[in-house]
Design an enzyme around this catalytic site. Structure first.
Site, short mmCIF file in Angstrom:
data_model
loop_
_atom_site.label_atom_id
_atom_site.label_comp_id
_atom_site.label_asym_id
_atom_site.label_seq_id
_atom_site.Cartn_x
_atom_site.Cartn_y
_atom_site.Cartn_z
N ASN A 32 1.58 -2.91 -43.54
CA ASN A 32 0.34 -3.56 -42.78
C ASN A 32 -0.49 -2.53 -42.26
O ASN A 32 -1.77 -2.81 -41.84
CB ASN A 32 0.70 -4.38 -41.68
CG ASN A 32 1.61 -3.63 -40.67
OD1 ASN A 32 2.42 -2.66 -41.06
ND2 ASN A 32 1.76 -3.98 -39.45
N ARG A 92 9.79 7.68 -2.64
CA ARG A 92 11.25 7.96 -2.59
C ARG A 92 11.54 7.44 -4.31
O ARG A 92 12.55 7.74 -4.63
CB ARG A 92 11.90 7.04 -2.05
CG ARG A 92 11.92 7.78 -0.40
CD ARG A 92 12.44 6.68 0.42
NE ARG A 92 11.72 5.95 1.03
CZ ARG A 92 11.89 4.94 2.03
NH1 ARG A 92 13.04 4.88 2.34
NH2 ARG A 92 11.01 4.17 2.36
N LYS A 104 5.00 1.91 -6.61
CA LYS A 104 6.32 1.29 -6.40
C LYS A 104 6.14 -0.25 -6.85
O LYS A 104 7.02 -0.49 -7.51
CB LYS A 104 6.65 1.35 -4.75
CG LYS A 104 8.23 0.61 -5.06
CD LYS A 104 8.87 1.22 -3.22
CE LYS A 104 8.42 0.67 -2.20
NZ LYS A 104 9.26 0.99 -1.08
N ARG A 125 6.05 -2.28 -61.24
CA ARG A 125 7.23 -1.41 -60.99
C ARG A 125 7.09 -0.78 -62.20
O ARG A 125 6.70 -1.28 -63.18
CB ARG A 125 8.21 -1.92 -60.83
CG ARG A 125 9.01 -3.02 -61.79
CD ARG A 125 10.21 -3.61 -61.06
NE ARG A 125 10.91 -4.55 -62.35
CZ ARG A 125 11.41 -5.63 -62.15
NH1 ARG A 125 11.69 -6.18 -61.01
NH2 ARG A 125 11.98 -6.47 -63.19
N ARG A 127 9.48 -8.95 -32.07
CA ARG A 127 8.19 -8.43 -31.44
C ARG A 127 7.39 -9.41 -31.04
O ARG A 127 7.24 -10.40 -31.81
CB ARG A 127 7.77 -7.35 -31.76
CG ARG A 127 8.84 -6.02 -31.96
CD ARG A 127 8.54 -4.87 -33.02
NE ARG A 127 7.12 -4.29 -32.40
CZ ARG A 127 6.31 -3.75 -33.40
NH1 ARG A 127 6.46 -3.41 -34.43
NH2 ARG A 127 5.35 -3.05 -32.80
N ASP A 178 7.87 -4.64 -1.54
CA ASP A 178 9.19 -3.99 -2.43
C ASP A 178 10.45 -4.87 -2.06
O ASP A 178 11.63 -4.48 -2.35
CB ASP A 178 9.38 -2.72 -1.90
CG ASP A 178 9.68 -2.52 -0.42
OD1 ASP A 178 9.57 -3.46 0.19
OD2 ASP A 178 10.09 -1.41 0.08
N ALA A 213 0.66 -1.38 -0.04
CA ALA A 213 0.16 -0.09 0.02
C ALA A 213 0.73 1.38 -0.09
O ALA A 213 0.29 2.41 -0.24
CB ALA A 213 -0.86 0.10 1.18
N GLY A 214 2.05 1.14 0.15
CA GLY A 214 3.00 2.44 0.27
C GLY A 214 2.93 3.00 -1.09
O GLY A 214 2.45 2.55 -2.02
C1 UD1 Z 1 10.73 -1.46 6.46
C2 UD1 Z 1 10.79 -1.77 7.83
C3 UD1 Z 1 12.33 -1.80 8.45
C4 UD1 Z 1 13.04 -2.72 7.44
C5 UD1 Z 1 12.80 -2.64 5.93
C6 UD1 Z 1 13.07 -3.45 5.14
C7 UD1 Z 1 8.94 -1.13 9.26
C8 UD1 Z 1 8.47 -0.29 10.17
N1 UD1 Z 1 10.20 -0.90 8.96
O1 UD1 Z 1 11.07 -0.09 6.28
O2 UD1 Z 1 12.65 -2.33 9.65
O3 UD1 Z 1 14.50 -2.83 7.78
O4 UD1 Z 1 11.27 -2.32 5.75
O5 UD1 Z 1 13.01 -3.24 3.72
O6 UD1 Z 1 8.31 -2.02 8.86
N2 UD1 Z 1 3.38 -0.38 3.37
C9 UD1 Z 1 1.91 -0.33 3.40
N3 UD1 Z 1 1.27 0.52 4.10
C10 UD1 Z 1 2.04 1.44 4.99
C11 UD1 Z 1 3.50 1.62 5.00
C12 UD1 Z 1 4.17 0.54 4.07
O7 UD1 Z 1 1.46 -1.10 2.84
O8 UD1 Z 1 1.42 2.45 5.53
C13 UD1 Z 1 4.10 -1.22 2.69
C14 UD1 Z 1 5.00 -0.59 1.49
O9 UD1 Z 1 4.26 -0.71 0.22
C15 UD1 Z 1 6.14 -1.66 1.35
C16 UD1 Z 1 6.30 -2.01 2.84
O10 UD1 Z 1 4.86 -1.91 3.50
O11 UD1 Z 1 5.85 -2.47 0.49
C17 UD1 Z 1 7.48 -1.51 3.66
O12 UD1 Z 1 7.33 -0.24 3.73
P1 UD1 Z 1 8.31 0.87 3.54
O13 UD1 Z 1 7.83 2.36 4.01
O14 UD1 Z 1 9.27 0.65 2.28
O15 UD1 Z 1 9.32 0.43 4.77
P2 UD1 Z 1 10.78 0.91 5.08
O16 UD1 Z 1 11.08 2.16 5.45
O17 UD1 Z 1 11.66 0.41 3.83
CA CA Z 2 11.22 -0.58 2.02
#
Ligand code: UD1
Ligand code: CA
Length: 454
Positions: free
Chosen positions: A372, A18, A25, A426, A319, A108, A13-14
């Protein structure tokens, strides 16, 4: 692993701010497949019994990708992005229904392998309440640090909340956690947001479990398994690792890669036996190469089926929908799209063959183009078996060239050519004898006059 059931919760859900991209992502690709598809494939192969994917509001494209890869996946929406623990609880109804292990996987971390996920579940069978996947990244910046007491994890500290002393710890949280079903929900619901980012951190589950005298252990793996992708730089690094793995697997399966580091593969690239791939070849998604085929240098293939003993390139482009029958030859600067070549058919030089079928042993001369597209619609060209298309011909579709027919070079073919006939379309050649010497004579007179005036 015994028959304990396992619910995987994949967090996607993130926003991935970045990445500086309008695309979610987890839909960015690594080795021809989205990050989410990689994670779901690993989850699917790790003996998981059900899968929940947590997406953000309005992320229908992420939901569609989840369903495409794993049709049985349940999709949950996290209404507000309030952290990883909050995201896990978006799938609360699935957790309540599920008595077995819970595996939380971040969307991710695309390089995760099924065996690693299975290894993480193992300590739960031995009575641990939580198992955390740990690793020692070459650069720990951004990762949560694992605070250990012996072989037990006492806390995970997010970088933003870590003291200088804690930041010096090299052992990090890989972002994948296994929780024993019987205590999982109680732990998750006690997580608060008392931290610098005011988020509900999944990582706080560790301290909460410890406070209830439950055991939390770490399973350490290679960095490559758990590389988290937050930036385009990390995406490129993951791509490099994925390519190394795919090249290695192709070599192990007996494919000859003359210069492996220059060949780019997709996760779904399939090779038969005795295939040779010369340097600098790119395989996009959905390519199948059958036994004994040779892909010469600097070719680009996607969505193509290369038959047995076929020769492609150098500098060829296949392709989607290109299907080459046994022993066919596609030479330099030839582009093939949505076209089937029969056995032994050839297009050796400088051609575009699109929306077409080319019969067995037909020969397409240099510079042949299938026209084509008329500006609004695509039309098909059919070339019969053993037909011969002379060089520099334009086949204006829809058009069909019969079996065994000849097309004279330089023709613009706009009507069907019957089998075994000759089509010449031709301008007629005109000869004017002595014309060139008269021209030269005229030029020298003009030149002399110019000199005499100087
Ligand atoms: C997170 C961990 C960190 C770890 C790292 C490894 C936590 C608090 N931190 O940090 O300890 O070292 O991953 O890669 O867990 N997501 C949601 N909803 C939210 C927030 C995040 O679904 O509200 C999802 C994101 O899409 C992502 C995953 O959770 O797939 C991780 O979130 P991200 O913000 O990337 O965490 P990091 O800061 O990388
Ligand atoms: Ca992450």
């Amino acid at each position: 692993m015994e028959a304990r059931t396992c619910l995987a919760i994949v967090l996607a859900a993130g926003e991935g701010t970045r990445m500086r991209s309008s695309r979610p992502k987890v839909l960015h690709p690594v080795a021809g497949r989205s990050l989410l598809a990689h994670v779901l494939a690993a989850v699917g192969e790790a003996g998981v019994t059900s899968t929940a994917v947590v997406i953000g509001p309005g992320q229908e494209d992420v939901a569609a990708e989840a369903k495409r890869v794993l049709p049985g996946a349940a999709v949950f929406v996290q209404r507000e992005r309030k952290g990883t623990a909050h995201a896990v609880l978006a799938a609360k109804s699935a957790i309540e229904r599920h008595p077995g292990d819970i595996l939380v996987v971040y969307g991710d971390t695309p390089l995760i392998r099924p065996a690693t996920l299975a290894a993480l579940r193992a300590p739960l069978a031995g009575g641990a309440a939580i198992a955390v996947l740990a690793f020692r990244p070459s650069d720990p910046a951004g990762y949560g640090r694992l605070i250990m007491a012996g072989d037990e994890v006492t806390a995970i500290r997010e970088e933003a909340d870590a003291s200088a002393h804690e930041r010096a710890i090299g052992l990090c949280n890989g972002g994948i956690m296994a929780l024993a079903g019987k205590s999982a929900l109680a732990i998750l619901e006690r997580i608060g947001d008392h931290n610098r980012k005011k988020e509900f951190y999944l990582t706080d589950a560790v301290e909460i479990a410890r406070a209830s005298k439950l055991r939390v252990v770490a399973v350490e793996v290679e960095e490559d398994d758990v590389r988290g992708i937050n930036t385009k730089k990390e995406l490129a690094e993951a791509e490099a690792v994925a390519q190394q793995r795919l090249r290695r697997a192709a070599l192990d399966a007996g494919v000859t890669l003359v210069a492996p580091d220059t060949v780019f593969l997709s996760t779904d690239t399939r090779f038969g036996k005795d295939v040779v791939v010369e340097p600098y070849v790119v395989f996009g998604e959905k390519v199948v190469v059958d036994d004994g085929a040779v892909i010469h240098a600097f070719s680009h293939l996607a969505g193509a089926h290369v038959g047995k003993g076929v020769s492609v390139g150098p500098f060829a482009r296949l392709r989607p929908g290109a299907k080459l029958g046994e022993g066919a030859r596609i030479g330099n600067f030839v582009e093939v799209k949505e076209a089937v070549f029969g056995a032994g058919a050839k297009a050796n030089h400088l051609s575009y063959i699109g929306d077409a079928s080319v019969g067995d042993n037909a020969n397409i001369g240099a510079g042949t183009i299938t026209c084509n597209y008329d500006g609004s619609a695509k039309h098909r060209t059919e070339v019969g078996k053993n037909a011969f298309i002379g060089s520099n011909s334009a086949l204006v579709a829809p058009v069909s060239i019969g079996d065994g027919a000849y097309v004279g070079s330089g023709s613009v073919i706009t009507a069907d050519v019957p089998p075994d006939s000759l089509a010449l379309a031709r301008g007629r050649q005109v000869i004017k004898e002595g014309w060139a010497s008269r021209l030269r004579a005229l030029k020298s007179i003009v030149k002399k006059k110019a000199h005499s005036r100087d």
